[in-house]
Design a protein around this motif. Structure first.
Motif, PDB file in Angstrom:
ATOM      1  N   LEU A 171      10.015   8.387  -3.537  1.00 43.25           N
ATOM      2  CA  LEU A 171       9.752   6.789  -3.448  1.00 43.25           C
ATOM      3  C   LEU A 171      10.263   6.479  -2.187  1.00 43.25           C
ATOM      4  N   ALA A 172       9.178   5.185  -1.491  1.00 44.29           N
ATOM      5  CA  ALA A 172       9.501   4.791  -0.397  1.00 44.29           C
ATOM      6  C   ALA A 172       9.712   3.540  -0.376  1.00 44.29           C
ATOM      7  N   VAL A 173      10.551   2.843   0.363  1.00 45.02           N
ATOM      8  CA  VAL A 173      10.722   1.579   0.540  1.00 45.02           C
ATOM      9  C   VAL A 173      11.286   1.200   1.914  1.00 45.02           C
ATOM     10  N   PRO A 174      10.693   0.384   2.750  1.00 45.44           N
ATOM     11  CA  PRO A 174      11.216  -0.254   3.905  1.00 45.44           C
ATOM     12  C   PRO A 174      12.676  -0.963   3.712  1.00 45.44           C
ATOM     13  N   ASP A 175      13.501  -0.812   4.581  1.00 44.37           N
ATOM     14  CA  ASP A 175      14.591  -1.756   4.389  1.00 44.37           C
ATOM     15  C   ASP A 175      15.355  -2.176   5.785  1.00 44.37           C
ATOM     16  N   TYR A 182       5.090   3.915  -3.035  1.00 42.76           N
ATOM     17  CA  TYR A 182       5.580   3.046  -1.943  1.00 42.76           C
ATOM     18  C   TYR A 182       5.487   1.595  -2.306  1.00 42.76           C
ATOM     19  N   ILE A 183       6.784   1.053  -2.087  1.00 40.10           N
ATOM     20  CA  ILE A 183       7.190  -0.344  -2.378  1.00 40.10           C
ATOM     21  C   ILE A 183       7.087  -1.404  -1.194  1.00 40.10           C
ATOM     22  N   PRO A 184       6.071  -2.127  -1.013  1.00 39.78           N
ATOM     23  CA  PRO A 184       5.819  -2.986   0.274  1.00 39.78           C
ATOM     24  C   PRO A 184       7.051  -3.997   0.331  1.00 39.78           C
ATOM     25  N   MET A 185       7.157  -4.572   1.645  1.00 38.53           N
ATOM     26  CA  MET A 185       8.132  -5.535   2.072  1.00 38.53           C
ATOM     27  C   MET A 185       7.843  -6.920   0.930  1.00 38.53           C
ATOM     28  N   MET A 186       6.777  -7.104   0.864  1.00 38.15           N
ATOM     29  CA  MET A 186       6.700  -8.586  -0.070  1.00 38.15           C
ATOM     30  C   MET A 186       6.713  -8.217  -1.538  1.00 38.15           C
ATOM     31  N   ASP A 187       7.192  -7.136  -2.019  1.00 39.56           N
ATOM     32  CA  ASP A 187       6.869  -6.816  -3.520  1.00 39.56           C
ATOM     33  C   ASP A 187       8.357  -7.208  -3.990  1.00 39.56           C
ATOM     34  N   ALA A 188       8.534  -7.645  -4.937  1.00 38.95           N
ATOM     35  CA  ALA A 188       9.875  -8.226  -5.679  1.00 38.95           C
ATOM     36  C   ALA A 188      10.861  -7.102  -5.972  1.00 38.95           C
ATOM     37  N   ARG A 189      10.276  -5.861  -5.961  1.00 39.81           N
ATOM     38  CA  ARG A 189      11.133  -4.755  -6.173  1.00 39.81           C
ATOM     39  C   ARG A 189      11.855  -4.306  -4.936  1.00 39.81           C
ATOM     40  N   GLN A 190      11.257  -4.678  -3.726  1.00 42.38           N
ATOM     41  CA  GLN A 190      11.715  -4.056  -2.402  1.00 42.38           C
ATOM     42  C   GLN A 190      13.276  -4.540  -2.067  1.00 42.38           C
ATOM     43  N   LEU A 214       7.374  -0.029  10.224  1.00 45.96           N
ATOM     44  CA  LEU A 214       6.990   0.025   9.036  1.00 45.96           C
ATOM     45  C   LEU A 214       5.545   0.134   8.724  1.00 45.96           C
ATOM     46  N   ASP A 215       4.655  -0.172   9.737  1.00 48.69           N
ATOM     47  CA  ASP A 215       3.021   0.202   9.550  1.00 48.69           C
ATOM     48  C   ASP A 215       3.036   1.900   9.220  1.00 48.69           C
ATOM     49  N   THR A 216       4.029   2.615  10.335  1.00 50.48           N
ATOM     50  CA  THR A 216       3.926   3.917  10.162  1.00 50.48           C
ATOM     51  C   THR A 216       4.242   4.456   8.525  1.00 50.48           C
ATOM     52  N   LEU A 217       5.046   3.870   7.927  1.00 55.25           N
ATOM     53  CA  LEU A 217       5.839   4.114   6.709  1.00 55.25           C
ATOM     54  C   LEU A 217       4.520   4.161   5.600  1.00 55.25           C
ATOM     55  N   GLU A 218       3.954   2.688   5.961  1.00 57.78           N
ATOM     56  CA  GLU A 218       2.783   2.332   4.905  1.00 57.78           C
ATOM     57  C   GLU A 218       1.762   3.441   4.967  1.00 57.78           C
ATOM     58  N   ARG A 219       1.471   3.572   6.092  1.00 59.04           N
ATOM     59  CA  ARG A 219       0.244   4.633   6.322  1.00 59.04           C
ATOM     60  C   ARG A 219       0.610   5.937   5.958  1.00 59.04           C
ATOM     61  N   ASN A 220       1.707   6.562   6.169  1.00 56.72           N
ATOM     62  CA  ASN A 220       1.973   7.907   5.703  1.00 56.72           C
ATOM     63  C   ASN A 220       2.070   7.734   4.348  1.00 56.72           C
ATOM     64  N   CYS A 221       2.499   6.858   3.649  1.00 52.86           N
ATOM     65  CA  CYS A 221       2.725   6.799   2.101  1.00 52.86           C
ATOM     66  C   CYS A 221       1.199   7.016   1.471  1.00 52.86           C
ATOM     67  N   LYS A 222       0.642   6.223   2.320  1.00 54.23           N
ATOM     68  CA  LYS A 222      -0.852   6.185   1.677  1.00 54.23           C
ATOM     69  C   LYS A 222      -1.488   7.710   1.832  1.00 54.23           C
ATOM     70  N   ASP A 223      -1.416   8.021   3.017  1.00 52.73           N
ATOM     71  CA  ASP A 223      -2.121   9.447   3.286  1.00 52.73           C
ATOM     72  C   ASP A 223      -1.617  10.382   2.460  1.00 52.73           C
ATOM     73  N   PHE A 224      -0.180  10.426   1.959  1.00 54.78           N
ATOM     74  CA  PHE A 224       0.338  11.557   1.428  1.00 54.78           C
ATOM     75  C   PHE A 224       0.550  11.249  -0.079  1.00 54.78           C
ATOM     76  N   LYS A 225       0.153  10.014  -0.526  1.00 56.39           N
ATOM     77  CA  LYS A 225       0.305   9.541  -1.878  1.00 56.39           C
ATOM     78  C   LYS A 225       1.747   9.544  -2.368  1.00 56.39           C
ATOM     79  N   VAL A 226       2.539   8.761  -1.726  1.00 52.36           N
ATOM     80  CA  VAL A 226       3.888   8.499  -1.993  1.00 52.36           C
ATOM     81  C   VAL A 226       3.837   7.039  -2.853  1.00 52.36           C
TER      82      VAL A 226
END
Ligand code: SF4
Lengths: 469, 204
Positions: free
Chosen positions: A61-65, A101-109, A87-99
């Motif tokens: 599970l990935a989340v920026p904090d 990912y809870i983005p910064m603007m998500d209520a669960r972040q 932050l961009d690197t985390l998002e891209r890595n999660c996309k590439d490796f199918k992890v």
């Protein structure tokens, strides 16, 4: 005394052994990994370079904090290019490796260690790792959870295992009842005060005793969170009904028959009668009073009723020097009453004390009162869900009316990696976990304490015994 | 990973206890996505003045120790945050071996993953080495990992303990992910067992 009686740690360890190497190290299976933007990019980079894939992306599970802005305009507020790159690197890595990912603007972040339990990603009996030392937080569920370095993050990504050696068993028992105004944070600080920041080195600490069993899950997480500050890589508490009630119904926790099956297993985890610990420490709940740190290490802690200690009173040369250095850094004088120390800032938040119960505690203290004129006070909820719940309960209104700044979730001023930081020489009453030099901003001065104590300080403008407010 | 076999180098004394990873590499330098380039920022809070100029009183700024590759430190070295940026910064600075009475667990493990050798020795032995190290560039200390031995400038020898697996990886510069992947079948078997006993853990 039975010789095959096992501790909770023994059981967690043994149930994850994939292989025992000749040299005694074990290959340990890792059930879950949480990642954030600061300690994962180099792991993904090396993984790519070696042409390797993730063993189980669904177990992550990935989340920026750490880097996210906590101001209301967070979507557009990142002005540091390097933060944005992470932050961009985390998002891209999660996309590439199918992890997941809870983005910064998500209520669960929110902060990794608050999000994991909230989502039911953290369960009893698991091994859980994250490239962050406060991963010990998840031990509150009776999971073996510990922080790892980036190379180990990569090792888990590629193999779902780690090569580890077994640590020793340590028990910290807090029996009896704590008084009014005394919280899990005070218990944690009192323990560190007693055993020191290296007291748990090489051990996994299991917290036992009635004062621990009476804690809510939030309180247990606060306590386990601080075990790393006592030198232990993990702190654990046996799962019980309090644990099961918290876990039930969370988005990722097992449902229906699977939940019943899981509970039956979790009930086998607590330490057997007669199991032996390598080290045991005992405290009485009644003896613990609200604590506050005066120096630059969490072990520099005293009851709020105390006075700033005098380096001349210690005989050990190195300790004397360290103490003087801490006093100079903190701008304090030996003999000064702790309650007379004036503060400039208040920070309520972090993975130690950014949960709903913590925010309730602050609201309880400041309801109908005002933040002192000389103080800037912040509440930074540990996650978007904590924030929503607090708002549903009307806590944000109480806090705002009192003069608090009510912010967006993130690590914020716990480690000052973004705009949230102390100015040089500013003094802060903080609910976070580290008071190291520069931790909350260069030359910033941190006093660690509970949320209720931080709230009391916000109102009076100086360190205050919340029991007397 | 870089190998570590034998090192003869200048040793710098930094006998402070509880040198935490925030001190080794402050948080403002963690916003990198690379492992290299952190050496200039190592110890920055105690190494530089606010205006960026060097502090003369910091040991690694002294002419005799600028090329030090061994650091002799106080107890509980590397406590605090798990950031692997700490060993990356020390390594990028040029250090290859840290000797201390005790280390924080996570930092200790992180060193090995980066070809950095942490050595634990009793305080009495450290005191002798600190004495040697205080002689600056005149005092070359030799660390021999194969034989687990440190020799001082005057020929005195002390031996040290080290986990055999970690020693093996360091001596040969082995990537432990590669080693673990050789046990793929064992991991698969373990997973298959676990799917039966704790099915709720598996989402797929
Ligand atoms: S809140 Fe503080 S201690 Fe917790 S994960 Fe964030 S930076 Fe680390």
């Amino acid at each position: 005394m039975t010789t095959n009686a096992k501790t909770l740690y023994d059981k967690l360890w043994q149930s994850h052994i994939v292989d025992v190497q000749e040299d005694g190290n074990c290959l340990i299976y890792i059930d879950r990994q949480i990642i954030h933007e600061v300690t994962s990019p180099q792991a993904f980079e090396s993984l790519r370079a070696a042409g390797r894939t993730l063993a189980h992306p669904e177990a992550m599970l990935a989340v920026p904090d750490h880097n996210v802005p906590t101001s209301a305009d967070r979507a557009t507020a990142i002005n540091a290019e390097d933060s944005q790159i992470q932050l961009d690197t985390l998002e891209r890595n999660c996309k590439d490796f199918k992890v997941d990912y809870i983005p910064m603007m998500d209520a669960r972040q929110g902060i990794v260690h608050i999000v994991g339990p909230e989502q039911g990603f953290t369960l009893p009996g698991m091994t859980i790792v994250c490239g962050d030392s406060h991963t010990s937080t998840h031990g509150a569920f009776g999971a073996l959870a510990f922080g790892i370095g980036t190379s180990e993050v990569e090792h888990v990504m590629a193999t779902q295992t780690l090569v580890l050696h077994k640590l020793k068993n340590m028990r910290v028992d807090v029996d009896g009842e704590v008084g009014k105004g005394v919280t899990a944070k005070d218990i944690a600080l009192a323990i560190i005060g007693k055993i020191g920041t290296a007291g748990g080195t090489g051990h996994v600490i299991e917290f036992t005793g009635s004062a621990i069993r009476n804690l809510s899950m939030e309180g247990r997480m606060t306590l386990c969170n601080m075990s790393i500050e006592a030198g232990a890589r993990s702190g654990i508490i046996a799962p019980d009904q309090t644990t099961f009630d918290y876990v039930m119904g969370r988005p990722q926790s097992p449902k229906g028959a699977a939940f019943e099956q899981a509970v039956a297993y979790w009930k086998t985890l607590p330490t057997d009668q007669g199991a032996l610990y390598d080290k045991e420490i005992f405290l009485r709940g009644e003896d613990i009073v609200p604590q506050v740190t005066w120096g630059t290490s969490p072990e520099n802690v005293l009851p709020i009723t105390g006075i700033v200690p005098n380096p001349d009173d210690v005989t050990d040369k190195d300790r004397k020097i360290a103490m003087q250095r801490a006093l100079d850094y903190m701008g304090l004088t030996a003999g000064q009453k702790l309650q007379d120390v004036k503060i400039d800032r208040v920070f309520v938040g972090s993975c130690t004390n950014g949960r709903i119960e913590d925010i309730r505690a602050v609201a309880d203290v400041v309801r109908g009162k005002k933040v002192h004129d000389n103080v800037t006070a912040w509440v930074v909820p540990g996650s978007g869900l904590v924030k929503l719940q607090a708002e549903e309960e009307g806590l944000d209104k109480i806090l705002r009316d009192a003069g608090f700044d009510w912010r967006e979730p993130g690590c914020s001023m716990c480690l000052a990696m973004n705009a949230d930081k102390l100015e040089p020489f500013e003094r802060c009453a903080s609910t976070s976990n580290r008071n190291f030099e520069g931790r909350q901003g260069q030359k910033g001065r941190t006093h660690l304490m509970s949320p209720a104590m931080a709230a009391a300080a916000a109102v009076t403008g100086h360190l205050t015994d919340v029991r007397e407010l | 990973m870089d190998k570590f076999t034998r090192l003869s180098a200048i040793a710098a004394p930094l006998p402070m206890a509880n040198i935490d990873t925030d001190m080794i590499i402050p948080q403002q330098y963690l916003k990198t996505i690379k492992r290299t380039g952190l050496g200039v920022s190592a110890f920055s809070n105690i190494r530089y003045h606010d205006d960026g100029s060097e502090r003369e009183d910091f040991i690694l700024n002294k002419p005799a120790y600028r090329k030090a590759e061994i650091l002799i430190a106080g107890e509980n070295f590397g406590c605090g945050s798990s950031r692997e940026h700490a060993p990356w910064a020390l390594k990028d600075f040029g250090l290859k071996c840290i000797i201390a009475p005790s280390f924080a667990d996570i930092f200790y493990g992180n060193c090995f993953k980066n070809g950095l050798l942490p050595i634990k020795l009793p305080q009495e032995t450290i005191d002798l080495l600190l004495d040697d190290a205080s002689r600056g560039a005149n005092a070359i200390i030799t660390v021999d990992l194969e034989n687990q031995e440190i020799s001082g400038p005057d020929g005195g020898k002390v031996s040290f303990e080290i986990d055999p697996y970690r020693k093996h990886c360091l001596l040969n510069g082995l990537d432990d992910i590669g080693l673990t992947l050789e046990k793929k079948d064992k991991i698969k078997d373990f997973e298959a067992q676990k799917r039966l006993s704790q099915p709720w853990l598996f989402k797929d």
